[in-house]
Design an enzyme around this catalytic site. Structure first.
Site, PDB file in Angstrom:
ATOM      1  N   LYS A  35       8.456  18.137  52.164  1.00  0.00           N
ATOM      2  CA  LYS A  35       9.184  18.129  53.442  1.00  0.00           C
ATOM      3  C   LYS A  35      10.472  18.942  53.366  1.00  0.00           C
ATOM      4  CE  LYS A  35       7.269  13.515  54.371  1.00  0.00           C
ATOM      5  NZ  LYS A  35       6.966  12.677  55.524  1.00  0.00           N
ATOM      6  N   ASP A  78       2.092   6.664  60.812  1.00  0.00           N
ATOM      7  CA  ASP A  78       1.333   7.857  60.417  1.00  0.00           C
ATOM      8  C   ASP A  78       0.067   8.029  61.245  1.00  0.00           C
ATOM      9  OD1 ASP A  78       3.084   8.657  58.394  1.00  0.00           O
ATOM     10  OD2 ASP A  78       2.253   7.188  57.017  1.00  0.00           O
ATOM     11  N   LYS A 103      -6.341  -4.832  78.864  1.00  0.00           N
ATOM     12  CA  LYS A 103      -6.223  -5.621  77.636  1.00  0.00           C
ATOM     13  C   LYS A 103      -7.617  -5.861  77.051  1.00  0.00           C
ATOM     14  CE  LYS A 103      -4.774 -10.121  76.070  1.00  0.00           C
ATOM     15  NZ  LYS A 103      -4.694 -11.492  76.484  1.00  0.00           N
ATOM     16  N   ASN A 127       5.308  -1.480  62.444  1.00  0.00           N
ATOM     17  CA  ASN A 127       5.647  -1.779  61.047  1.00  0.00           C
ATOM     18  C   ASN A 127       6.856  -2.705  60.997  1.00  0.00           C
ATOM     19  OD1 ASN A 127       8.148  -0.075  60.808  1.00  0.00           O
ATOM     20  ND2 ASN A 127       6.643   1.483  61.413  1.00  0.00           N
ATOM     21  N   PRO A 175       2.038  13.553  64.147  1.00  0.00           N
ATOM     22  CA  PRO A 175       2.743  14.672  63.484  1.00  0.00           C
ATOM     23  C   PRO A 175       3.795  14.141  62.516  1.00  0.00           C
ATOM     24  CG  PRO A 175       3.168  14.667  65.857  1.00  0.00           C
ATOM     25  CD  PRO A 175       2.297  13.490  65.580  1.00  0.00           C
ATOM     26  N   ASP A 176       3.990  14.853  61.418  1.00  0.00           N
ATOM     27  CA  ASP A 176       5.044  14.477  60.474  1.00  0.00           C
ATOM     28  C   ASP A 176       6.352  15.104  60.974  1.00  0.00           C
ATOM     29  OD1 ASP A 176       5.167  13.702  57.159  1.00  0.00           O
ATOM     30  OD2 ASP A 176       6.865  14.664  58.143  1.00  0.00           O
ATOM     31  N   LYS A 225       7.326  13.953  48.255  1.00  0.00           N
ATOM     32  CA  LYS A 225       7.762  14.046  49.661  1.00  0.00           C
ATOM     33  C   LYS A 225       8.996  14.946  49.786  1.00  0.00           C
ATOM     34  CE  LYS A 225       5.911   9.505  50.752  1.00  0.00           C
ATOM     35  NZ  LYS A 225       6.177   8.079  51.000  1.00  0.00           N
TER      36      LYS A 225
HETATM   37  N1  CTP Z   1       8.331  10.647  58.295  1.00  0.00           N
HETATM   38  C1  CTP Z   1       8.302  11.534  59.336  1.00  0.00           C
HETATM   39  N2  CTP Z   1       7.193  11.602  60.135  1.00  0.00           N
HETATM   40  C2  CTP Z   1       6.109  10.840  59.887  1.00  0.00           C
HETATM   41  C3  CTP Z   1       6.136   9.947  58.801  1.00  0.00           C
HETATM   42  C4  CTP Z   1       7.252   9.879  58.023  1.00  0.00           C
HETATM   43  O1  CTP Z   1       9.269  12.244  59.537  1.00  0.00           O
HETATM   44  N3  CTP Z   1       5.056  10.926  60.689  1.00  0.00           N
HETATM   45  C5  CTP Z   1       9.534  10.583  57.462  1.00  0.00           C
HETATM   46  C6  CTP Z   1      10.157   9.215  57.332  1.00  0.00           C
HETATM   47  O2  CTP Z   1      11.122   8.980  58.339  1.00  0.00           O
HETATM   48  C7  CTP Z   1      10.776   9.265  55.966  1.00  0.00           C
HETATM   49  C8  CTP Z   1       9.886  10.214  55.185  1.00  0.00           C
HETATM   50  O3  CTP Z   1       9.176  10.967  56.165  1.00  0.00           O
HETATM   51  O4  CTP Z   1      12.076   9.790  55.966  1.00  0.00           O
HETATM   52  C9  CTP Z   1       8.899   9.524  54.283  1.00  0.00           C
HETATM   53  O5  CTP Z   1       8.196   8.544  55.020  1.00  0.00           O
HETATM   54  P1  CTP Z   1       7.098   7.616  54.328  1.00  0.00           P
HETATM   55  O6  CTP Z   1       6.555   6.681  55.366  1.00  0.00           O
HETATM   56  O7  CTP Z   1       7.666   7.033  53.081  1.00  0.00           O
HETATM   57  O8  CTP Z   1       6.026   8.659  53.863  1.00  0.00           O
HETATM   58  P2  CTP Z   1       4.894   9.457  54.601  1.00  0.00           P
HETATM   59  O9  CTP Z   1       5.308  10.876  54.648  1.00  0.00           O
HETATM   60  O10 CTP Z   1       4.556   8.806  55.889  1.00  0.00           O
HETATM   61  O11 CTP Z   1       3.720   9.338  53.562  1.00  0.00           O
HETATM   62  P3  CTP Z   1       2.905   8.008  53.101  1.00  0.00           P
HETATM   63  O12 CTP Z   1       2.947   7.058  54.277  1.00  0.00           O
HETATM   64  O13 CTP Z   1       1.570   8.532  52.815  1.00  0.00           O
HETATM   65  O14 CTP Z   1       3.614   7.446  51.898  1.00  0.00           O
END
Ligand code: CTP
Length: 406
Positions: free
Chosen positions: A345, A284, A294, A215, A309-310, A341
């Site tokens: 979270k 994500d 390759k 990203n 994992p989140d 969120k």
């Molecule tokens: N985050 C995380 N782990 C992930 C994705 C996100 O801990 N796998 C954290 C990011 O560091 C940020 C917060 O969650 O502090 C929100 O991240 P964001 O990318 O805005 O949201 P997502 O939870 O990934 O949801 P979406 O992409 O569907 O908006």
């Protein structure tokens, strides 16, 4: 409110004592800090022990008085690195011309000079010596050089000196020393003793040996937060994913590449931290299968992705009394998406970032943030990331101040 007169491990003061008649005032200095809730660790140079005994300091401070590097090596709790990293501040009172010279030149030949060299904590120095020694060009040069490195000098004062002369060189009053350090720590160093984990950058998930899903995050926001907090006295660990920024001085940087590695490092450092700021853009999804060779160009290609994992979601399960701050990158329904969120979270705060705005957000020098907490929403407006980081730190400070135990 946090108690002020109960000893609090997050307020640890290393009290360096050097060989000067004014060392007889060190017990009063130690007592002054202990009344304010500090744990005081006395470190005496060999010359200091001629003026005050380690036993006196030990009896007052209620813990070991350190007099040699070997004390540090023989005691697991007190290696010079672990002790210096525990300190919220280092105060040398009284400080002789000799210790000023050693510190200005980076000499590490005894416990005190080694501890100071290894420490990232704010350094306070209260000199005491004969006026001629104090006014000597070399001493003044050492003082200038230490001031440039942010050491804070308290005194010396003018008055009658131990050698019988009158002049500048008297140790500052005990109350002035104690109050100056306390004020600086609660004002300029308002994060002294705090341990904060910050993540920055964008993770990469390999598709094959050359390609990845990534990203646009540059890591600037997370680095700015880490620098701001460190400058305000915090100990900061920065988990950095694929940033091309130079390592901030005084911040421990842990480099990772993938979301899995970031999760591992965040988990490994979670028990150390009192607060986590997740500014990293974590992928994500990751490819289900990473190809060893390759991929050659040819037909259209599809890559099967799996959810990663989140990380904040994982931390939410074990949050305890730690502070969790997130950032939300949104292209639509900024407030409602970010607020969801925050709740999902279990965050204390989330900073919502409208990524559709021109010249703010990813890779830009600016951010346009909205701060959302369980009790309300506050627009912060477009700011340089360094300015935005100062606001993030102010909000974090409010959270620390409103918690009972840290
Ligand atoms: N985050 C995380 N782990 C992930 C994705 C996100 O801990 N796998 C954290 C990011 O560091 C940020 C917060 O969650 O502090 C929100 O991240 P964001 O990318 O805005 O949201 P997502 O939870 O990934 O949801 P979406 O992409 O569907 O908006």
């Amino acid at each position: 409110m946090p108690t002020r007169n109960k000893t609090d491990d997050s307020k640890t003061l290393i009290l360096g004592i050097t060989g000067c008649i004014a060392a007889y005032k060190s017990p009063d200095i130690a007592r002054g800090f202990m009344k304010l809730g500090y744990k005081v660790v006395p470190v005496l140079t060999k010359a200091a022990t001629q003026f005050i005994t380690p036993l006196t300091m030990q009896s007052i401070c209620g813990g070991k008085a350190i007099t040699s590097l070997f004390d540090l090596k023989n005691d697991n709790q007190f290696s010079h690195l672990s002790l210096s990293s525990q300190a919220s501040a280092v105060l040398i009172a009284p400080a002789t011309a000799n210790i000023l010279s050693k510190l200005a030149n980076g000499t590490a030949d005894d416990a005190l000079s080694t501890l100071v060299l290894a420490s990232k904590a704010p350094l306070f120095i209260a000199p005491a010596m004969n006026e001629k020694m104090y006014q000597n060009r070399k001493t003044q040069k050492n003082i200038d050089s230490l001031k440039k490195e942010n050491a804070v000098f308290i005194g010396p004062q003018i008055g009658s000196l131990a050698c019988g002369e009158e002049g500048v060189g008297r140790l500052a009053k005990v109350s002035l020393i104690v109050n100056s350090v306390e004020e600086a720590l609660s004002d300029k160093y308002d994060f002294a003793g705090k341990k904060i984990l910050v993540t920055a950058g964008g993770t990469r998930e390999a598709i094959d040996p050359v390609r990845f899903i990534g990203n646009r995050s540059s890591g600037k926001m997370g680095y700015a937060c880490a620098i701001e907090l460190k400058n305000r006295g915090a100990r900061v660990k920065l988990i950095s994913a694929n940033c091309s920024l130079s390592n901030p001085e005084g911040v421990e940087v842990i480099n990772v590449e993938t979301s899995k590695q970031m999760l591992e490092q965040v988990k490994a450092n979670f028990s150390w931290a009192q607060a986590v700021i997740m500014s990293a853009a974590v992928s994500d999804f990751s490819p289900k299968k990473v190809l060893k060779e390759k991929i050659k160009k040819g037909k259209d290609l599809s890559v099967n992705l799996q959810k990663t994992p989140d990380i904040l979601g994982e931390l939410a399960k074990v949050k305890g009394n730690k502070i969790l701050i997130g950032f939300a990158a949104e292209s639509q329904d900024l407030i409602s998406n970010a607020a969801k969120k925050l709740k999902d979270k279990k965050l204390d705060l989330i900073f919502a970032n409208d990524i559709t705005k021109k010249d703010s957000g990813f890779s830009s020098a600016y951010s346009e943030l909205t701060c959302i907490s369980p009790v309300g929403t506050e627009a912060i407006g477009r700011k340089l990331k360094e300015e935005a980081a100062a606001i993030v730190a102010d909000k974090l400070k409010e959270l620390f101040d409103s918690k009972i135990l840290f």
